[in-house]
Design a protein around this motif. Structure first.
Motif, short mmCIF file in Angstrom:
data_model
loop_
_atom_site.label_atom_id
_atom_site.label_comp_id
_atom_site.label_asym_id
_atom_site.label_seq_id
_atom_site.Cartn_x
_atom_site.Cartn_y
_atom_site.Cartn_z
N GLN A 34 43.89 32.58 33.97
CA GLN A 34 44.30 33.59 33.17
C GLN A 34 44.03 33.74 33.49
O GLN A 34 42.51 35.03 34.58
CB GLN A 34 43.46 32.48 32.26
CG GLN A 34 43.84 31.30 31.94
CD GLN A 34 43.26 30.69 30.18
OE1 GLN A 34 42.22 31.90 29.33
NE2 GLN A 34 43.45 30.00 29.33
N THR A 36 43.47 38.36 31.99
CA THR A 36 42.72 39.16 30.58
C THR A 36 42.20 40.65 30.80
O THR A 36 42.15 40.88 32.13
CB THR A 36 41.99 37.99 29.48
OG1 THR A 36 41.27 38.23 30.27
CG2 THR A 36 42.05 36.54 29.22
N ASP A 45 40.09 40.55 34.17
CA ASP A 45 39.26 39.75 33.95
C ASP A 45 39.72 38.19 35.18
O ASP A 45 41.43 38.31 34.00
CB ASP A 45 38.36 39.08 32.79
CG ASP A 45 37.36 40.62 33.23
OD1 ASP A 45 36.96 40.82 33.93
OD2 ASP A 45 37.07 40.44 32.02
N GLU A 47 40.37 34.33 35.55
CA GLU A 47 39.04 32.80 35.10
C GLU A 47 40.22 31.54 35.67
O GLU A 47 41.43 31.77 34.90
CB GLU A 47 38.92 33.23 34.13
CG GLU A 47 37.51 32.14 33.10
CD GLU A 47 36.90 32.41 32.30
OE1 GLU A 47 36.10 31.61 31.98
OE2 GLU A 47 37.58 33.18 31.71
N TRP A 48 39.30 30.92 35.91
CA TRP A 48 40.05 29.50 36.40
C TRP A 48 39.51 27.82 36.94
O TRP A 48 37.45 28.84 36.05
CB TRP A 48 40.50 29.44 38.08
CG TRP A 48 39.54 29.30 38.93
CD1 TRP A 48 39.32 28.43 39.41
CD2 TRP A 48 39.67 30.79 39.66
NE1 TRP A 48 38.25 28.76 40.56
CE2 TRP A 48 38.78 29.92 40.91
CE3 TRP A 48 40.01 32.02 39.18
CZ2 TRP A 48 38.27 30.97 41.43
CZ3 TRP A 48 39.54 33.13 39.94
CH2 TRP A 48 38.02 32.67 41.25
N LYS A 49 39.86 27.07 35.88
CA LYS A 49 38.66 26.35 35.87
C LYS A 49 38.64 25.00 37.15
O LYS A 49 40.06 24.80 37.96
CB LYS A 49 39.23 25.33 34.42
CG LYS A 49 38.92 26.21 33.77
CD LYS A 49 39.04 24.96 31.95
CE LYS A 49 38.39 25.92 30.39
NZ LYS A 49 39.04 24.84 29.57
N LYS A 83 32.59 30.87 42.64
CA LYS A 83 32.95 31.52 41.18
C LYS A 83 33.97 31.10 40.40
O LYS A 83 34.69 30.65 41.40
CB LYS A 83 32.24 33.06 41.23
CG LYS A 83 31.54 33.29 41.88
CD LYS A 83 30.84 35.03 41.41
CE LYS A 83 29.80 35.84 42.10
NZ LYS A 83 29.35 37.17 41.75
N LEU A 84 33.65 31.05 39.59
CA LEU A 84 35.14 30.94 38.71
C LEU A 84 36.11 31.78 37.46
O LEU A 84 36.23 31.19 36.88
CB LEU A 84 34.74 29.13 37.53
CG LEU A 84 33.95 28.00 37.95
CD1 LEU A 84 33.94 27.28 37.15
CD2 LEU A 84 35.07 27.45 39.11
N LYS A 85 34.80 32.79 38.46
CA LYS A 85 35.44 34.04 37.70
C LYS A 85 35.25 35.38 37.99
O LYS A 85 34.79 35.43 38.60
CB LYS A 85 34.82 34.29 36.00
CG LYS A 85 35.65 35.93 34.80
CD LYS A 85 34.60 35.41 33.70
CE LYS A 85 34.88 36.46 32.98
NZ LYS A 85 34.61 36.77 32.03
N ARG A 87 35.88 40.20 38.34
CA ARG A 87 37.11 41.02 37.39
C ARG A 87 37.40 42.35 38.70
O ARG A 87 36.47 43.01 39.67
CB ARG A 87 35.97 41.67 36.84
CG ARG A 87 36.67 43.72 36.14
CD ARG A 87 34.99 43.98 35.62
NE ARG A 87 35.87 42.75 33.73
CZ ARG A 87 34.83 42.72 33.02
NH1 ARG A 87 33.77 43.90 33.04
NH2 ARG A 87 34.81 42.45 31.74
#
Length: 378
Positions: A34, A36, A45, A47-49, A83-85, A87
């Motif tokens: 995603q 955002t 930002d 982000e993923w899982k 990491k999963l996030k 910026r």
């Protein structure tokens, strides 16, 4: 013989199973990628899982390869992370593109890196106004590592009475901040001066220049800057030029005023045979951080000398040269110095010789036995 063949066959079967096991180890891509917008002028930002089956790889390290760019860029920027996030900064006037894949390596893969398929996502802010309404010729310089001066010109289709505002953000600020020191031309904002940006050095500085006008939509300009790549120092100071007896030219100077770190400067020294910039044929000599230079000038005319500086490759990828030192320093040649000393000596001897000749002539003209008065004829 049969036992040896059996042993060879057993080893081959075990090796084949190991290879087959490694070859067929697969890993799924990340989930739910995603993008955002937190309202920070282009810093988005991402982000993923983790993949669904990640818990089954206890003996392996799971990492991610994250790549991003704006539509139209040739190259992707690459980040390897656990990491999963993230910026990262984008130009919001163009579509943001990101992609992520899973990397698996360890005992479960026989120490061979296994890569998943990519997953992709894009982001585009709704753009208003035409491209021709966006400000043009946007340009910024970070003067002496003390203040940032940005200038622009109104867009081609910008109406009269347009009002422009500059907003900026960098990591450490809670929200975007508006410029409070505008440069104006006939009442229109065409630039901005930003002070106290030391906390933004070596970080992404996100900038937006937005415009507003009655009944007209104007397209905003988004841009991400790096201050150290926009630095322009003042000219070097205290330039001293001298010539040794062995006809070596010694040039020395001091780092410029301002907050530019001295270790971040490189210099260029130029020599010219003729004074006057219009006629000069300049020859350049570069130095790294040194503030002195010695050049052999045997049997050559002594040049005019000037120096300038800029941020070196150890502190920035690029930068602006300073202006040249204001004065053009020059030195006389050794022969010229000697001639300068001989001229007064020659004039003094000539004057003495003329005086003696005049005295001799006066003695010849005076009557015998009468004294010569100082006031007669001489």
């Amino acid at each position: 013989m049969a036992l040896r063949q059996l042993y060879t066959l057993s080893v081959a079967l075990v090796w084949g199973c190991m290879v087959s096991s490694s070859y067929h180890t697969t890993v799924a891509p990340p989930q739910d990628l995603q993008i955002t917008d937190p309202g920070l002028l282009g810093s988005l930002d991402i982000e993923w899982k983790p993949p669904l089956n990640v818990q089954t790889f206890n003996e392996c390290t799971v990492k991610y390869k994250f790549e991003y760019r704006n539509t139209g860029d040739r190259d992707w920027k690459v980040v390897f992370t656990r990491k999963l996030k993230f910026r990262v900064g984008f130009d919001l006037s163009r579509t943001a593109e990101v992609k992520v894949q899973t990397l698996l390596e360890g005992r479960c893969t026989d120490d061979v890196e296994v890569q998943s398929d990519w997953i992709y996502a894009t982001f585009q802010v709704p753009l208003q106004g035409s491209m021709e309404s966006e400000v043009q010729n946007f340009h910024c310089i970070y003067h002496d590592w003390e203040y940032l001066k940005c200038t622009w010109q109104p867009g081609l289709l910008a109406p009269r009475g347009v009002h422009y505002g500059l907003y900026y953000w960098y990591e450490g600020l809670d929200h975007a901040v508006q410029c409070d020191d505008y440069i104006q031309d006939h009442g229109i904002n065409i630039g901005c001066m930003l002070q106290n940006l030391s906390q933004a050095e070596y970080k992404d500085l996100s900038i937006c220049v937005n415009g507003s006008a009655a009944a007209t939509l104007l397209r905003p300009l988004y841009i991400t800057l790096r201050l150290h790549n926009l630095a322009k120092p003042s000219p070097p100071k205290q330039l001293v030029v001298s010539m040794s007896a062995s006809e070596e030219l010694h040039v020395a100077w001091s780092p410029p005023d301002g907050e530019t770190p001295p270790q971040c400067l490189e210099y260029e020294v130029q020599l010219a045979e003729d004074q006057g910039e219009a006629k000069a044929a300049w020859a350049s000599v570069s130095t790294q951080m040194e503030t002195a230079l010695t050049i052999s000038r045997a049997n050559q005319s002594i040049p005019c000398v000037r120096v300038r500086g800029r941020t070196n490759i150890f502190c920035a990828d690029e930068g602006f040269w300073s202006e040249w030192t204001q004065e053009c320093f020059s030195v006389s040649r050794k022969e010229d110095k000697q001639l300068f000393i001989l001229i007064p000596v020659i004039l003094s001897l000539s004057s003495s010789l003329i005086i003696f000749m005049l005295i001799g002539q006066c003695k010849k003209r005076s009557p015998a036995g009468k004294p010569l008065h100082a006031s007669v004829g001489c």
